[in-house]
Design an enzyme around this catalytic site. Structure first.
Site, PDB file in Angstrom:
ATOM      1  N   GLY A  47       0.821  -1.198   0.000  1.00 47.14           N
ATOM      2  CA  GLY A  47       0.000   0.000   0.000  1.00 47.14           C
ATOM      3  C   GLY A  47       0.850   1.241   0.000  1.00 47.14           C
ATOM      4  O   GLY A  47       2.069   1.173   0.141  1.00 47.14           O
ATOM      5  N   GLU A  48       0.179   2.382  -0.184  1.00 45.97           N
ATOM      6  CA  GLU A  48       0.910   3.636  -0.090  1.00 45.97           C
ATOM      7  C   GLU A  48      -0.007   4.747   0.360  1.00 45.97           C
ATOM      8  O   GLU A  48      -1.219   4.675   0.199  1.00 45.97           O
ATOM      9  CB  GLU A  48       1.576   3.990  -1.412  1.00 45.97           C
ATOM     10  N   PHE A  51       2.966  10.020   1.742  1.00 44.63           N
ATOM     11  CA  PHE A  51       4.426  10.143   1.770  1.00 44.63           C
ATOM     12  C   PHE A  51       5.135   8.815   1.537  1.00 44.63           C
ATOM     13  O   PHE A  51       6.169   8.761   0.907  1.00 44.63           O
ATOM     14  CB  PHE A  51       4.893  10.689   3.127  1.00 44.63           C
ATOM     15  N   GLY A  52       4.563   7.754   2.087  1.00 47.78           N
ATOM     16  CA  GLY A  52       5.298   6.501   2.147  1.00 47.78           C
ATOM     17  C   GLY A  52       4.770   5.444   1.201  1.00 47.78           C
ATOM     18  O   GLY A  52       3.725   5.585   0.552  1.00 47.78           O
ATOM     19  N   VAL A  54       4.675   1.007   1.232  1.00 44.22           N
ATOM     20  CA  VAL A  54       4.991  -0.168   2.042  1.00 44.22           C
ATOM     21  C   VAL A  54       4.974  -1.404   1.150  1.00 44.22           C
ATOM     22  O   VAL A  54       4.051  -1.606   0.361  1.00 44.22           O
ATOM     23  CB  VAL A  54       4.005  -0.317   3.220  1.00 44.22           C
ATOM     24  N   LYS A  73       8.772  -0.106   4.887  1.00 43.28           N
ATOM     25  CA  LYS A  73       8.276   1.225   4.509  1.00 43.28           C
ATOM     26  C   LYS A  73       9.424   2.095   4.032  1.00 43.28           C
ATOM     27  O   LYS A  73      10.454   2.193   4.686  1.00 43.28           O
ATOM     28  CB  LYS A  73       7.593   1.882   5.710  1.00 43.28           C
ATOM     29  N   ASP A 165      -2.947  10.906  12.765  1.00 44.15           N
ATOM     30  CA  ASP A 165      -3.406  10.331  11.494  1.00 44.15           C
ATOM     31  C   ASP A 165      -4.222   9.061  11.741  1.00 44.15           C
ATOM     32  O   ASP A 165      -4.107   8.082  11.011  1.00 44.15           O
ATOM     33  CB  ASP A 165      -2.196  10.040  10.589  1.00 44.15           C
TER      34      ASP A 165
HETATM   35  P1  ADP Z   1       1.715   6.176   4.637  1.00 42.86           P
HETATM   36  O1  ADP Z   1       2.474   6.941   5.672  1.00 42.86           O
HETATM   37  O2  ADP Z   1       2.241   6.401   3.285  1.00 42.86           O
HETATM   38  O3  ADP Z   1       0.236   6.382   4.750  1.00 42.86           O
HETATM   39  P2  ADP Z   1       1.341   3.583   5.906  1.00 42.86           P
HETATM   40  O4  ADP Z   1       2.308   3.232   6.976  1.00 42.86           O
HETATM   41  O5  ADP Z   1      -0.009   4.033   6.329  1.00 42.86           O
HETATM   42  O6  ADP Z   1       2.036   4.623   4.911  1.00 42.86           O
HETATM   43  O7  ADP Z   1       1.179   2.313   4.937  1.00 42.86           O
HETATM   44  C1  ADP Z   1       0.407   2.408   3.738  1.00 42.86           C
HETATM   45  C2  ADP Z   1      -0.466   1.180   3.561  1.00 42.86           C
HETATM   46  O8  ADP Z   1       0.362   0.003   3.489  1.00 42.86           O
HETATM   47  C3  ADP Z   1      -1.419   0.922   4.729  1.00 42.86           C
HETATM   48  O9  ADP Z   1      -2.627   1.637   4.565  1.00 42.86           O
HETATM   49  C4  ADP Z   1      -1.623  -0.593   4.642  1.00 42.86           C
HETATM   50  O10 ADP Z   1      -2.583  -0.901   3.664  1.00 42.86           O
HETATM   51  C5  ADP Z   1      -0.250  -1.099   4.160  1.00 42.86           C
HETATM   52  N1  ADP Z   1       0.610  -1.499   5.320  1.00 42.86           N
HETATM   53  C6  ADP Z   1       1.363  -0.676   6.062  1.00 42.86           C
HETATM   54  N2  ADP Z   1       2.041  -1.328   7.018  1.00 42.86           N
HETATM   55  C7  ADP Z   1       1.717  -2.633   6.892  1.00 42.86           C
HETATM   56  C8  ADP Z   1       2.096  -3.850   7.595  1.00 42.86           C
HETATM   57  N3  ADP Z   1       2.946  -3.804   8.631  1.00 42.86           N
HETATM   58  N4  ADP Z   1       1.553  -5.013   7.194  1.00 42.86           N
HETATM   59  C9  ADP Z   1       0.685  -5.035   6.156  1.00 42.86           C
HETATM   60  N5  ADP Z   1       0.290  -3.950   5.452  1.00 42.86           N
HETATM   61  C10 ADP Z   1       0.790  -2.745   5.805  1.00 42.86           C
HETATM   62 MG    MG Z   2      -1.150   5.752   6.141  1.00 37.18          MG
END
Ligand code: ADP
Ligand code: MG
Length: 316
Positions: A47-48, A51-52, A54, A73, A165
């Site tokens: 996902g994304e 900013f990030g 993953v 991430k 958030d």
């Molecule tokens: P951002 O700061 O870009 O919003 P997130 O940390 O929220 O990044 O991660 C983006 C997406 O990636 C999440 O909404 C989720 O769907 C997926 N994701 C993030 N961390 C994990 C994890 N530890 N295990 C599985 N999916 C994850």
């Molecule tokens: Mg997020």
């Protein structure tokens, strides 16, 4: 003094040699939080956000597919790397059942492009999980998730952090009966003598999840997280239905075409007392809790402890 220092160094080296000989510490594996880039194999994108990004990776130092699955991430643009560093320094201090676990970091050669290694939660975020599994998740289950989020948030607050958030997209699902708070990208630490954090940069803020004081004064209290929790609870009670997402509901109310004025309209509506309506399938008693999260003044809102009690009561 130089001799004393030299003796100390020799003693230290001798101890390391002994450990190596006895096999107590395998060579080069002394820091389990130091993930080597060359052993990290991308499997797919998870996902994304703004900013990030993953990704699901296999960390396989033996190179025989026996390694472990981890969530990695990184940042979409490298110039934001100080934000990820701040996120890492936050998440590595947090130890709670309902908070995603930090595993380590991965530095590339130059050390400019850092990655955060977390435990992998196979079911993704509530935003993906709830619509997909609607038929097998009853309302009690939804309230259980609400309790768990409150527990994680209560802990976060006890460590003097404000998440900033909280939203269904940032709640990760371990299995059908366990959820964890993730995404500490906007999290701020408040000083012991302060009640709020004041932000200076605010582009890309999740405005539909924000309380009036955040939108108007850029001030973030623990109670501002409670407001966002109320919006998250709203999402949960709709099973994260896209047609009923908070931005959708708000834009349907004020109309879409205000461009730059949208934010002003949002503030105006909230100040006049407008709140998201009770979703069709949401029990009155649960909506009452949402409304307790959405009191205009931060000091009048419920806190996570009292919300937890209410949900536990509804669950028995
Ligand atoms: P951002 O700061 O870009 O919003 P997130 O940390 O929220 O990044 O991660 C983006 C997406 O990636 C999440 O909404 C989720 O769907 C997926 N994701 C993030 N961390 C994990 C994890 N530890 N295990 C599985 N999916 C994850
Ligand atoms: Mg997020």
């Amino acid at each position: 003094r130089a001799i004393v220092r030299e003796l100390g160094r020799i003693k230290e080296q001798h101890e390391k040699d002994l450990q190596l000989i006895s096999g107590a510490i395998p060579p080069q594996e002394t820091d389990p939080t130091d993930f080597k880039r060359r052993f990290l194999k991308k499997i797919r994108k998870l996902g994304e956000g703004n900013f990030g990004m993953v990704e699901l990776c296999l960390y396989d130092p033996k190179g025989d597919q026996t390694g472990e699955l981890v969530a990695v991430k990184s940042l979409k643009t490298e110039n934001e790397s100080s934000n990820l560093r701040r996120e890492i320094s936050t998440i590595r201090n947090l130890y709670h059942e309902n908070i995603v676990k930090y595993k380590g970091i991965c530095n590339d050669e130059g050390g400019t492009n850092i990655k955060l290694i977390m435990e992998y939660l196979p079911a993704g975020s509530l935003k993906e999980y709830l619509p997909r599994n609607k038929s097998s998740i009853d309302q009690k289950r939804l309230l259980l998730y609400a309790v768990q989020i409150c527990q994680g948030m209560e802990y976060l607050g006890s460590q003097n952090y404000i998440h900033r958030d909280l939203a269904a997209r940032n709640i990760l699902v371990e299995n059908e009966s366990l959820v964890k708070i993730g995404d500490f990208g906007l999290t701020k630490s408040i000083k012991d003598d302060k009640e709020y954090y004041k932000v200076t940069e605010e582009q890309d803020s999740p405005v539909y999840w924000y309380a009036p004081e955040c939108l108007i004064n850029r001030k973030f209290y623990k109670a501002s997280d409670v407001w966002s929790f109320g919006v998250t609870l709203y999402e949960i009670m709709t099973y994260c239905d896209r047609e009923n997402s908070p931005p959708q509901v708000f834009l349907q109310t004020i109309g879409r075409s205000h461009g730059q004025m949208t934010m002003a309209r949002l503030v105006e509506a909230l100040e006049k007392g407008w709140r998201m309506p009770r979703p069709d399938s949401c029990p009155e008693l649960v909506y009452t809790q949402m409304r307790r999260c959405w009191s205009h003044a931060p000091e009048n809102r419920a806190d996570f402890k009292s919300l937890m009690k209410e949900f536990e009561f509804l669950l028995t």
